[in-house]
Design a protein around this motif. Structure first.
Motif, short mmCIF file in Angstrom:
data_model
loop_
_atom_site.label_atom_id
_atom_site.label_comp_id
_atom_site.label_asym_id
_atom_site.label_seq_id
_atom_site.Cartn_x
_atom_site.Cartn_y
_atom_site.Cartn_z
N THR A 18 -2.49 -9.83 6.94
CA THR A 18 -3.94 -9.82 7.19
C THR A 18 -4.15 -9.71 8.69
OG1 THR A 18 -3.93 -12.23 7.21
CG2 THR A 18 -4.62 -11.16 5.16
N ILE A 19 -5.19 -8.96 9.07
CA ILE A 19 -5.46 -8.76 10.49
C ILE A 19 -6.95 -8.94 10.77
CG2 ILE A 19 -3.52 -7.22 10.98
CD1 ILE A 19 -5.43 -4.85 10.64
N ASP A 20 -7.24 -9.26 12.05
CA ASP A 20 -8.66 -9.38 12.40
C ASP A 20 -9.21 -8.02 12.85
OD1 ASP A 20 -7.87 -8.88 14.98
OD2 ASP A 20 -7.99 -10.99 15.62
N ALA A 21 -10.47 -8.01 13.25
CA ALA A 21 -11.15 -6.75 13.57
C ALA A 21 -10.50 -6.01 14.73
CB ALA A 21 -12.62 -7.01 13.88
N SER A 22 -9.81 -6.71 15.64
CA SER A 22 -9.19 -5.98 16.74
C SER A 22 -7.71 -5.67 16.48
CB SER A 22 -9.35 -6.75 18.06
OG SER A 22 -9.50 -8.11 17.85
N GLU A 40 -0.01 -7.77 17.87
CA GLU A 40 -0.81 -6.57 17.55
C GLU A 40 -0.13 -5.83 16.42
OE1 GLU A 40 -2.20 -3.61 20.40
OE2 GLU A 40 -2.06 -5.20 21.91
N ILE A 41 -0.89 -5.45 15.41
CA ILE A 41 -0.29 -4.69 14.29
C ILE A 41 0.30 -3.36 14.78
CG2 ILE A 41 -2.49 -3.66 13.58
CD1 ILE A 41 0.07 -4.69 11.00
N GLY A 42 -0.30 -2.86 15.86
CA GLY A 42 0.19 -1.60 16.46
C GLY A 42 1.61 -1.71 16.98
N SER A 43 2.13 -2.93 17.15
CA SER A 43 3.49 -3.06 17.66
C SER A 43 4.51 -2.63 16.60
CB SER A 43 3.76 -4.50 18.11
OG SER A 43 3.73 -5.35 16.97
N GLN A 92 -14.23 -11.92 5.82
CA GLN A 92 -13.00 -11.57 5.11
C GLN A 92 -12.12 -10.71 6.02
OE1 GLN A 92 -14.42 -10.09 1.13
NE2 GLN A 92 -12.24 -10.40 0.66
N PRO A 93 -10.88 -11.11 6.34
CA PRO A 93 -10.03 -10.27 7.20
C PRO A 93 -9.54 -9.01 6.46
CG PRO A 93 -8.80 -12.17 6.39
CD PRO A 93 -10.22 -12.32 5.90
N SER A 94 -9.12 -8.01 7.23
CA SER A 94 -8.57 -6.78 6.62
C SER A 94 -7.16 -7.06 6.12
CB SER A 94 -8.52 -5.65 7.65
OG SER A 94 -9.81 -5.40 8.14
N LEU A 95 -6.78 -6.29 5.08
CA LEU A 95 -5.45 -6.47 4.49
C LEU A 95 -4.62 -5.19 4.63
CD1 LEU A 95 -3.41 -8.04 2.65
CD2 LEU A 95 -4.67 -7.09 0.69
N VAL A 96 -3.38 -5.38 5.06
CA VAL A 96 -2.44 -4.24 5.10
C VAL A 96 -1.33 -4.54 4.13
CG1 VAL A 96 -0.87 -2.90 6.55
CG2 VAL A 96 -2.94 -3.88 7.55
N ILE A 97 -1.08 -3.62 3.17
CA ILE A 97 0.03 -3.81 2.24
C ILE A 97 1.04 -2.67 2.49
CG2 ILE A 97 0.71 -4.12 -0.17
CD1 ILE A 97 -2.33 -4.49 -0.78
N ILE A 98 2.28 -3.06 2.80
CA ILE A 98 3.31 -2.04 3.07
C ILE A 98 4.33 -2.06 1.94
CG2 ILE A 98 5.00 -1.20 4.75
CD1 ILE A 98 3.56 -2.83 6.90
N HIS A 99 4.44 -0.91 1.20
CA HIS A 99 5.43 -0.81 0.12
C HIS A 99 6.63 -0.01 0.63
CE1 HIS A 99 2.29 -2.00 -2.80
NE2 HIS A 99 1.50 -1.17 -2.12
N ASP A 100 7.81 -0.60 0.55
CA ASP A 100 9.00 0.11 1.01
C ASP A 100 9.58 0.96 -0.13
OD1 ASP A 100 11.36 0.95 2.08
OD2 ASP A 100 12.39 -0.97 1.83
N PHE A 101 9.50 2.30 0.02
CA PHE A 101 10.07 3.21 -0.99
C PHE A 101 11.18 4.05 -0.37
CE2 PHE A 101 5.63 3.01 -2.97
CZ PHE A 101 6.04 2.14 -3.99
#
Lengths: 511, 164
Positions: A18-22, A40-43, A92-101
């Motif tokens: 989960t991440i915040d707006a920035s 930072e999610i960008g990392s 509500q924070p944003s959600l990132v779901i990463i599926h490893d395929f």
């Protein structure tokens, strides 16, 4: 138990973050990527940079990205599908779901790799073929054009040698002219060879089938080379099977060329000993006779490792300048024999000699008795002329060729010659004058000679349909020849021409 | 110092050298081994566009397709600039160049686009000059990922346009 197994064997491949707006991490289960609160999610990857710009903040968003390559801190690469959920409710924070395929996509990569490689390879091969063909075409067109350009000035040289020889000259001068003439002839032969080879290679050379006296051809060669052998102080032996049909169907000029080429070759490389020319009947079937022909010499021979090369274009084994030639003779011979559906092979030993063997089929008429050929020489036609003076039109833009024709015809004393240098003026002149014969250059400014001929043939003027029109040209591909004929030309005078050739053809068509 | 992030996407047939161009630009390396890209790789490089002004280029290296319309729509979201790459030696990669470019300029009229003929080291300059009409559209750059010719210039030119 199920729960125990699940605990042992289930390896989750999906990470929730989960991440915040920035774009700063609030929570992460760190299944794939190790992140702590505030990172930072960008990392993780530049993929996440600027992602928030894609979303409409006023409503819920759900976007899926497939097959994204990501790297973790330990340089391990994952290929993942990524889901991105944002919510209109700012609490509500944003959600990132990463599926490893990764496994699935690695397999897909291998399939794509081999598919793409094979597509590219076939495209490249196709291009290479095209390129080679273009190169070959360019080479042949270049050769054809270039030899054409050479023929024009050479016409001037050979024709004026003949003219010059008839003027008052000292013996010394006569000798010099003779040298010029023989050099020009040599050059002419070489250009001829090159042109011929290019024609064979582009498949533009065809073999004519006409009935001719085969025995007479062999007798002529026998005579010529017996004399030559005497001059060279070697022995020439002719071994000819008399049972071979006297008249056969074939391309007399080409057959003679093949024999002469091989004989000249044998003579060139034989300093002592013998050249044997053998022509034997192998078998007859229906209307075909199969001949075994061989030309054997006791010359320098060919080293074993080079035998495979000798029929290649431009290959001359003996690079020392001792033996002259373009190195095209044997490849022309091979090309011609193959065009006649024949085979040629060679056996040779260095220092002992070579034996060129051919096997060729010829058609022959069963009834040899009733075969009569008109052997009357064209130059003899001169005696049958009915008029005192003939009007000849020469359409030709090359001044050299004009002068050559003018000089040669002037010596004969039977001709009035009109010269026109521009295609467009030819028609005008044909309408207003009554010519007995037209000599027509092909490449002319304005309209080409073959086009002009077609126009002349359609003119509503008396004799335009029947007046002999002879092409004077160095464009001698079979396609060209066919076109000239189709356009209404009666015959062709090849450039470079000499006095005899020109007069022979002119007399043949004058009545 | 001013710093902005701009997303650019490389499009074009497979095997034209999109990944190689990016690798040459970002890492200054080149390998002639061909590795097919599937999906998308994303790399980042900062470019100076003016004194005291850098732009961070987020470069999306997309899997090559023979039909541009098959490109996954999600990849194209929020793109600031396109680079369309073809291979000057393989006609199959520029046979539809005009249609593809028309498609992009219709769909993304305001997004800057650079058309690039890559592998220019494999042909002569004269060849490119004499066959200028062969490609259907005049390319902005003829690059070589192998020698690096015009690679920096390509990305920098686009980057400058993006911050205008």
């Amino acid at each position: 138990m199920l729960e125990t197994y699940r605990g042992t064997y289930f390896h989750p491949r999906t990470q929730f973050i989960t991440i915040d707006a920035s774009g700063n991490v609030l929570e992460s289960d760190n299944v794939l990527f190790s992140l702590k609160k505030g990172d930072e999610i960008g990392s993780v990857s530049p993929f996440f940079d600027g992602l928030s710009a894609y979303f409409d903040l006023e409503e819920d968003n759900d976007i899926k990205f497939t097959c994204i390559h990501l790297e973790n801190g330990k340089k391990k690469e994952f290929t993942c599908d990524i889901e991105f959920k944002t919510f209109a409710d700012p609490s509500q924070p944003s959600l990132v779901i990463i599926h490893d395929f990764t496994d699935h996509y690695d397999y897909y990569q291998e399939v794509a790799q081999s598919r793409n490689e094979s597509v590219i390879n076939s495209q490249v091969l196709e291009l290479q073929n095209k390129y080679l063909k273009e190169k070959e075409d360019f080479k042949n067109t270049f050769i054809a054009n270039f030899s054409h350009e050479l023929r024009n000035p050479l016409t001037g040289v050979t024709a004026f040698c003949s003219v010059l020889q008839k003027t008052d000259m000292s013996t010394e001068q006569q000798d010099y002219v003779e040298v010029i003439k023989s050099s020009a002839d040599h050059l002419k032969n070489m250009i001829g060879d090159i042109l011929e080879m290019s024609k064979i290679e582009v498949g533009k050379l065809t073999i004519e089938e006409e009935l001719f006296n085969f025995h007479e051809l062999i007798e002529l060669l026998d005579f010529t080379y017996t004399v030559k052998a005497k001059q060279k102080n070697i022995v020439f032996e002719m071994d000819f099977d008399d049972k071979i049909p006297r008249y056969i169907e074939g391309d007399k000029t080409r057959i003679k060329q093949v024999f002469e080429n091989l004989l000249e070759n044998a003579f060139k490389f034989t300093a002592t000993g013998k050249v044997t020319f053998s022509v034997k009947e192998n078998q007859r079937r229906a209307r075909k006779v199969n001949l075994n022909i061989s030309i054997k010499d006791t010359g320098i021979g060919i080293p074993a490792e080079k035998i495979a090369l000798i029929f290649n274009s431009f290959t001359q084994l003996n690079n020392a300048q001792k033996y002259s030639g373009t190195g095209l003779g044997l490849s022309i011979v091979k090309g011609l024999v193959e065009l006649m559906d024949g085979k040629i092979t060679v056996e040779s030993e260095e220092g002992v000699g070579s034996n060129f063997k051919m096997n060729i089929n010829f058609k022959y008429p069963i009834n040899q008795e009733n075969t009569s050929l008109d052997d009357k020489s064209d130059i003899e036609n001169k005696n049958f002329l009915t008029k005192e003076k003939y009007n000849i039109l020469l359409a030709e833009d090359s001044e050299l060729a004009q002068m050559a024709v003018l000089k040669i015809l002037a010596q004969e004393g039977h001709f009035f010659l009109d010269i026109i240098t521009n295609g467009e003026d030819v028609i005008e002149s044909v309408i207003h004058n009554e010519y007995d014969l037209i000599l027509m250059d092909i490449r002319m400014p304005g309209t080409n000679g073959d086009e002009l001929t077609k126009m002349i043939r359609s003119l509503p003027v008396q004799n335009c349909k029947t007046i002999p029109i002879l092409a004077i040209t160095a464009n001698l591909y079979d396609d060209d020849k066919k076109r000239y004929k189709k356009m209404g030309m009666n015959d062709i005078i090849e450039k470079p021409f000499d006095e005899t050739t020109l007069l022979k053809k002119i007399y043949k068509y004058l009545k | 110092m001013k710093k902005a992030s701009k997303k650019i996407i490389l499009l074009g047939h497979f095997g034209v050298g999109k990944s190689s161009l990016i690798r040459q630009f970002v890492e200054n390396t080149f390998t002639s081994d061909y590795k097919v890209t599937i999906g998308v790789h994303i790399l980042k490089k900062e470019v100076e566009v003016a004194p005291d002004e850098n732009v961070s280029l987020i470069i999306w290296d997309l899997e090559g397709y023979d039909d541009i319309k098959k490109t996954r729509a999600s990849y194209l979201l929020g793109t600031h600039g396109f680079i369309y790459v073809f291979d000057v030696t393989r006609p199959a990669t520029f046979e539809n160049l005009k249609n593809d470019i028309d498609y992009l300029t219709n769909q993304y009229a305001k997004t800057p686009l650079k058309i690039v003929g890559n592998k220019a080291d494999l042909v002569t300059k004269t060849y490119l000059k004499e066959n200028a009409n062969m490609f259907g559209v005049q390319p902005n750059f003829f690059t070589s990922a192998k020698t690096g010719t015009k690679v920096d210039e390509l990305f920098t030119t686009l980057a400058k346009e993006l911050v205008k």
